[in-house]
Design a protein around this motif. Structure first.
Motif, PDB file in Angstrom:
ATOM      1  N   GLU A 329       0.104 -21.217  14.571  1.00 36.28           N
ATOM      2  CA  GLU A 329       0.821 -20.629  15.703  1.00 36.28           C
ATOM      3  C   GLU A 329       2.198 -20.082  15.354  1.00 36.28           C
ATOM      4  OE1 GLU A 329      -0.637 -24.032  16.396  1.00 36.28           O
ATOM      5  OE2 GLU A 329      -2.353 -22.672  16.505  1.00 36.28           O
ATOM      6  N   GLY A 330       2.393 -19.676  14.096  1.00 32.10           N
ATOM      7  CA  GLY A 330       3.610 -18.978  13.738  1.00 32.10           C
ATOM      8  C   GLY A 330       4.813 -19.895  13.604  1.00 32.10           C
ATOM      9  N   LEU A 331       5.991 -19.283  13.521  1.00 33.25           N
ATOM     10  CA  LEU A 331       7.247 -20.008  13.366  1.00 33.25           C
ATOM     11  C   LEU A 331       8.331 -19.280  14.146  1.00 33.25           C
ATOM     12  CD1 LEU A 331       8.774 -22.330  11.957  1.00 33.25           C
ATOM     13  CD2 LEU A 331       9.185 -20.783  10.038  1.00 33.25           C
ATOM     14  N   PRO A 332       8.912 -19.912  15.176  1.00 31.06           N
ATOM     15  CA  PRO A 332       9.929 -19.245  15.991  1.00 31.06           C
ATOM     16  C   PRO A 332      11.067 -18.692  15.137  1.00 31.06           C
ATOM     17  CG  PRO A 332       9.271 -21.307  17.023  1.00 31.06           C
ATOM     18  CD  PRO A 332       8.619 -21.277  15.671  1.00 31.06           C
ATOM     19  N   GLY A 333      11.483 -17.473  15.476  1.00 31.26           N
ATOM     20  CA  GLY A 333      12.564 -16.824  14.755  1.00 31.26           C
ATOM     21  C   GLY A 333      12.129 -16.131  13.477  1.00 31.26           C
ATOM     22  N   VAL A 334      10.867 -16.326  13.101  1.00 34.61           N
ATOM     23  CA  VAL A 334      10.338 -15.678  11.901  1.00 34.61           C
ATOM     24  C   VAL A 334       9.199 -14.743  12.290  1.00 34.61           C
ATOM     25  CG1 VAL A 334       9.200 -16.042   9.671  1.00 34.61           C
ATOM     26  CG2 VAL A 334      11.021 -17.582  10.407  1.00 34.61           C
ATOM     27  N   THR A 335       8.145 -15.296  12.826  1.00 40.95           N
ATOM     28  CA  THR A 335       6.976 -14.475  13.130  1.00 40.95           C
ATOM     29  C   THR A 335       7.177 -13.585  14.357  1.00 40.95           C
ATOM     30  OG1 THR A 335       6.061 -16.439  14.228  1.00 40.95           O
ATOM     31  CG2 THR A 335       5.300 -15.970  12.013  1.00 40.95           C
ATOM     32  N   ASN A 336       8.127 -13.919  15.218  1.00 44.29           N
ATOM     33  CA  ASN A 336       8.401 -13.072  16.381  1.00 44.29           C
ATOM     34  C   ASN A 336       9.642 -12.217  16.172  1.00 44.29           C
ATOM     35  OD1 ASN A 336      10.097 -15.324  16.460  1.00 44.29           O
ATOM     36  ND2 ASN A 336      10.219 -15.360  18.686  1.00 44.29           N
ATOM     37  N   SER A 337      10.032 -11.994  14.920  1.00 44.69           N
ATOM     38  CA  SER A 337      11.242 -11.240  14.601  1.00 44.69           C
ATOM     39  C   SER A 337      10.913  -9.791  14.243  1.00 44.69           C
ATOM     40  CB  SER A 337      11.961 -11.892  13.412  1.00 44.69           C
ATOM     41  OG  SER A 337      11.185 -11.725  12.226  1.00 44.69           O
ATOM     42  N   PHE A 338      11.969  -8.981  14.125  1.00 43.95           N
ATOM     43  CA  PHE A 338      11.772  -7.606  13.677  1.00 43.95           C
ATOM     44  C   PHE A 338      11.298  -7.576  12.228  1.00 43.95           C
ATOM     45  CE2 PHE A 338      13.544  -3.536  11.978  1.00 43.95           C
ATOM     46  CZ  PHE A 338      12.619  -2.718  12.607  1.00 43.95           C
ATOM     47  N   GLY A 339      11.747  -8.534  11.419  1.00 43.25           N
ATOM     48  CA  GLY A 339      11.209  -8.639  10.067  1.00 43.25           C
ATOM     49  C   GLY A 339       9.707  -8.858  10.089  1.00 43.25           C
ATOM     50  N   GLY A 340       9.220  -9.618  11.094  1.00 40.15           N
ATOM     51  CA  GLY A 340       7.782  -9.787  11.266  1.00 40.15           C
ATOM     52  C   GLY A 340       7.085  -8.479  11.587  1.00 40.15           C
ATOM     53  N   ALA A 341       7.765  -7.591  12.303  1.00 42.62           N
ATOM     54  CA  ALA A 341       7.188  -6.272  12.596  1.00 42.62           C
ATOM     55  C   ALA A 341       7.060  -5.444  11.324  1.00 42.62           C
ATOM     56  CB  ALA A 341       8.052  -5.538  13.625  1.00 42.62           C
ATOM     57  N   LEU A 342       8.076  -5.491  10.460  1.00 43.85           N
ATOM     58  CA  LEU A 342       8.001  -4.750   9.193  1.00 43.85           C
ATOM     59  C   LEU A 342       6.918  -5.340   8.296  1.00 43.85           C
ATOM     60  CD1 LEU A 342      11.816  -4.241   8.526  1.00 43.85           C
ATOM     61  CD2 LEU A 342      10.192  -2.606   9.492  1.00 43.85           C
ATOM     62  N   TRP A 343       6.756  -6.674   8.334  1.00 42.56           N
ATOM     63  CA  TRP A 343       5.629  -7.290   7.616  1.00 42.56           C
ATOM     64  C   TRP A 343       4.315  -6.750   8.158  1.00 42.56           C
ATOM     65  CZ3 TRP A 343       1.508  -9.923   9.628  1.00 42.56           C
ATOM     66  CH2 TRP A 343       0.617 -10.468   8.687  1.00 42.56           C
ATOM     67  N   THR A 344       4.180  -6.648   9.473  1.00 42.10           N
ATOM     68  CA  THR A 344       2.952  -6.154  10.093  1.00 42.10           C
ATOM     69  C   THR A 344       2.615  -4.759   9.583  1.00 42.10           C
ATOM     70  OG1 THR A 344       3.306  -7.485  12.091  1.00 42.10           O
ATOM     71  CG2 THR A 344       1.847  -5.582  12.293  1.00 42.10           C
ATOM     72  N   VAL A 345       3.611  -3.890   9.516  1.00 40.59           N
ATOM     73  CA  VAL A 345       3.382  -2.526   9.031  1.00 40.59           C
ATOM     74  C   VAL A 345       2.879  -2.555   7.592  1.00 40.59           C
ATOM     75  CG1 VAL A 345       4.502  -0.337   8.463  1.00 40.59           C
ATOM     76  CG2 VAL A 345       5.044  -1.491  10.617  1.00 40.59           C
ATOM     77  N   ASP A 346       3.572  -3.296   6.734  1.00 39.71           N
ATOM     78  CA  ASP A 346       3.197  -3.342   5.325  1.00 39.71           C
ATOM     79  C   ASP A 346       1.793  -3.930   5.150  1.00 39.71           C
ATOM     80  OD1 ASP A 346       3.906  -3.204   2.419  1.00 39.71           O
ATOM     81  OD2 ASP A 346       3.734  -5.382   2.566  1.00 39.71           O
ATOM     82  N   TYR A 347       1.495  -4.988   5.874  1.00 42.88           N
ATOM     83  CA  TYR A 347       0.201  -5.668   5.750  1.00 42.88           C
ATOM     84  C   TYR A 347      -0.938  -4.769   6.219  1.00 42.88           C
ATOM     85  CZ  TYR A 347      -3.224  -9.459   6.422  1.00 42.88           C
ATOM     86  OH  TYR A 347      -4.325 -10.265   6.372  1.00 42.88           O
ATOM     87  N   VAL A 435       6.385   5.214   6.129  1.00 44.30           N
ATOM     88  CA  VAL A 435       7.210   4.608   5.088  1.00 44.30           C
ATOM     89  C   VAL A 435       7.871   3.364   5.669  1.00 44.30           C
ATOM     90  CG1 VAL A 435       9.093   4.938   3.446  1.00 44.30           C
ATOM     91  CG2 VAL A 435       7.652   6.893   4.118  1.00 44.30           C
ATOM     92  N   ASP A 436       7.733   2.238   4.956  1.00 44.23           N
ATOM     93  CA  ASP A 436       8.237   0.947   5.421  1.00 44.23           C
ATOM     94  C   ASP A 436       9.291   0.454   4.434  1.00 44.23           C
ATOM     95  OD1 ASP A 436       8.443  -1.375   6.898  1.00 44.23           O
ATOM     96  OD2 ASP A 436       6.605  -2.290   6.129  1.00 44.23           O
ATOM     97  N   ASN A 437      10.540   0.398   4.878  1.00 39.97           N
ATOM     98  CA  ASN A 437      11.626  -0.119   4.043  1.00 39.97           C
ATOM     99  C   ASN A 437      11.851  -1.585   4.400  1.00 39.97           C
ATOM    100  OD1 ASN A 437      13.894  -0.647   2.538  1.00 39.97           O
ATOM    101  ND2 ASN A 437      15.270   0.673   3.712  1.00 39.97           N
ATOM    102  N   LEU A 438      11.332  -2.482   3.558  1.00 35.96           N
ATOM    103  CA  LEU A 438      11.454  -3.911   3.808  1.00 35.96           C
ATOM    104  C   LEU A 438      12.679  -4.530   3.145  1.00 35.96           C
ATOM    105  CD1 LEU A 438       8.034  -3.362   3.225  1.00 35.96           C
ATOM    106  CD2 LEU A 438       8.120  -5.533   4.435  1.00 35.96           C
ATOM    107  N   ASP A 439      13.560  -3.713   2.646  1.00 31.29           N
ATOM    108  CA  ASP A 439      14.776  -4.195   1.979  1.00 31.29           C
ATOM    109  C   ASP A 439      15.910  -4.248   2.998  1.00 31.29           C
ATOM    110  OD1 ASP A 439      17.113  -4.463   0.315  1.00 31.29           O
ATOM    111  OD2 ASP A 439      15.841  -3.865  -1.370  1.00 31.29           O
TER     112      ASP A 439
END
Length: 522
Positions: A329-347, A435-439
């Motif tokens: 069930e994810g991790l609050p502050g990580v999986t529901n973050s904007f960084g999680g959205a960039l992960w979604t794009v890359d994945y 294009v996904d900039n994960l940096d």
């Protein structure tokens, strides 16, 4: 005695002298120059098409009983429809093995069901949602509490009430992990080995074929990943994944269309109750930076390539029928973050590039702190069916722009910066590059060069839409194409930027931790 006189010019000198040290210490440092990144797209060699139903969603089976499933109950149908004209809705997951099929809604529930049931009316709502959105349905049936007759009856009712939108049936959920239920808390499960699972699955298949001829059964929906560690993941594959896939193919490959596999790159070790030492062995608690890391991307790519190779050798379509970033069930502050959205794009880009035919992002819509694509922030919202899109919803919106296109060979020269890209040629000849900039630390100066193809490459201005959300840890404020989703679930892009084609290609900036979609004319 002479008296000194006030002189404004002398006061100015004193004030300037006093302020100079402060001014010198507060001059902002020069901004870091943008990192040059070059993306070359070979438009002359289009490959496989990203299927129309590539994007999918995965729900727990007990949620079929929720009133918001009905298309007119809120905004869920609109949120789903935004992601494509033809996706896939899966209702199964862990709760399929804790939910009872009750043709009579008034009948008592078995104790193991914990109050969870699926009724014929629930299947009717699912069918209405499928017809309203144009999406197909994959339906799970309970295997852990062995009852082939009940499963067959449920599939018969589903065929009648969901109709042609019923794409397939899945028998149980993650049977290779039944032996781990004391650790995972998945409920009452009898441990399976690959052979004993295949025997019971065969019994279910025969019962389903008799009750609902022609309804496809797919599987094995085995679990994998969830470690955050390359070594632990390799050990899991060797013991709990590959033998199961091989056995399933041997037994059911000839009567199947797809090979269904689950994958999470991380697990919430705290919810598993692991000690710090045990947590470290499986990669530890994930972070936003871990989601966005090149190591994670490489690990995911390796797993996906192996799955695709296994499926294609058997003549089957590889599908990630349940997946997201962090299991349990994810991790609050990580999986529901904007960084999680960039992960979604890359994945999702990786899955499409490597040949996966469909990806069902799992979500817990009643928990906004998990990994929901959309969720209900409170009970009032759930009762009214008005869900809120989370950051990774916007990531999925960006990827949806590529669905239906033929994948084009693409190279990315980004040095030590973590930038990924995927390009497609759409049916009308338009070329679209995501294009996904994960940096998080690097603004990039993009050059997108489109070579070959009709007209020998790019001609005319391109249009750019941006995925932005502030810091990677942000959980609010994500937008795509300058817009947010409206309260009724509809999405209207606010517009796009025009970028002229110049010497070497299209040149544009992409901020740190952001993504862009560039659309070039045919």
């Amino acid at each position: 005695m002479s008296r000194s006189r006030f002189r404004p010019d002398r006061l100015a000198v004193v004030l300037v002298a006093a302020a100079l040290p402060v001014a010198l210490t507060t001059v902002p440092a020069a901004a870091e120059p943008a990192t040059p990144v070059t993306i070359v797209v070979d438009a002359d060699r289009p490959g496989r098409t990203i299927p129309a139903d590539f994007l999918g969603l995965s729900f727990e089976a007990n949620l079929m009983h929720e009133p918001w499933i009905a298309p007119g109950a809120g905004n869920v149908a609109a949120l789903i429809a935004n992601l494509g004209r033809a996706g896939n809705l899966r209702f199964s997951a862990n709760q399929v093995d804790n939910t009872a099929w009750t043709p009579d809604p008034a009948s008592p529930l078995p104790a193991w069901a914990n109050g969870q049931r699926v009724t014929p009316d629930d299947l009717t709502r699912v069918g209405e949602l499928a017809r309203n959105t144009g999406w197909s349905v994959d339906l799970g049936v309970n295997l852990a509490h062995f009852d082939p007759a009940a499963a067959a009856d449920q599939v018969r009712a589903a065929r009648d009430r969901i109709g042609a939108a019923l794409r397939s049936v899945q028998i149980g959920n993650e049977p290779n992990f039944y032996l781990l239920t004391p650790l995972t808390g998945g409920g009452d499960r009898t441990p399976y080995l690959p052979g004993s699972y295949a025997d019971d699955a065969h019994t279910y298949r025969e019962a389903i074929a008799a009750a609902a001829p022609g309804v496809a059964v797919e599987g094995p929906d085995t679990a994998a990943g969830g470690t955050g560690s390359t070594l632990a993941e390799a050990a899991m594959r060797a013991t709990l994944v590959d033998p199961w896939l091989d056995s399933y193919i041997d037994r059911f490959g000839a009567e199947s269309r797809s090979l269904n596999q689950h994958y999470y790159p991380f697990v919430n070790t705290e919810r598993l109750g692991l000690s710090d030492g045990s947590s470290a062995l499986v990669g530890g608690q994930p972070t936003v930076d871990a989601l966005m890391s090149r190591d994670t991307s490489n690990r995911q790519t390796a797993f996906i390539r192996d799955l695709v190779a296994t499926a294609e050798r058997a003549g089957l379509q590889p599908r990630l029928s349940e997946t997201n970033s962090v299991a349990k069930e994810g991790l609050p502050g990580v999986t529901n973050s904007f960084g999680g959205a960039l992960w979604t794009v890359d994945y999702l880009m990786t899955a499409a590039r490597e040949g996966v035919t469909g990806v069902n992002l799992h979500l817990q819509p009643n928990d906004c702190e998990s990994y929901p694509v959309f969720c209900f922030p409170d009970d009032a919202a759930r009762r009214s069916g008005l869900a809120r899109p989370n950051p990774n919803y916007y990531g999925a919106l960006a990827v949806a722009e590529l669905v239906g296109g033929r994948i084009l060979p693409t190279t990315v020269d980004s040095g030590d910066r973590h930038v990924s890209a995927l390009a497609v040629r759409l049916p009308d000849g338009t070329i679209r590059v995501l294009v996904d900039n994960l940096d998080r630390d690097a603004d990039v100066a993009l050059t997108v060069a489109i070579n070959g193809g009709p007209g020998e490459g790019a001609s005319g201005p391109a249009h750019v839409q941006r995925l932005t959300g502030g810091a990677p840890e942000a959980i609010d404020g994500t937008t795509f194409a300058g817009a947010e989703v409206a309260a009724d679930g509809t999405f209207t892009p606010a517009g796009s930027e025009s970028v002229p084609v110049g010497v070497g290609g299209y040149r544009l900036d992409a901020g740190a931790a952001s993504a862009v979609v560039l659309t070039a004319p045919a």
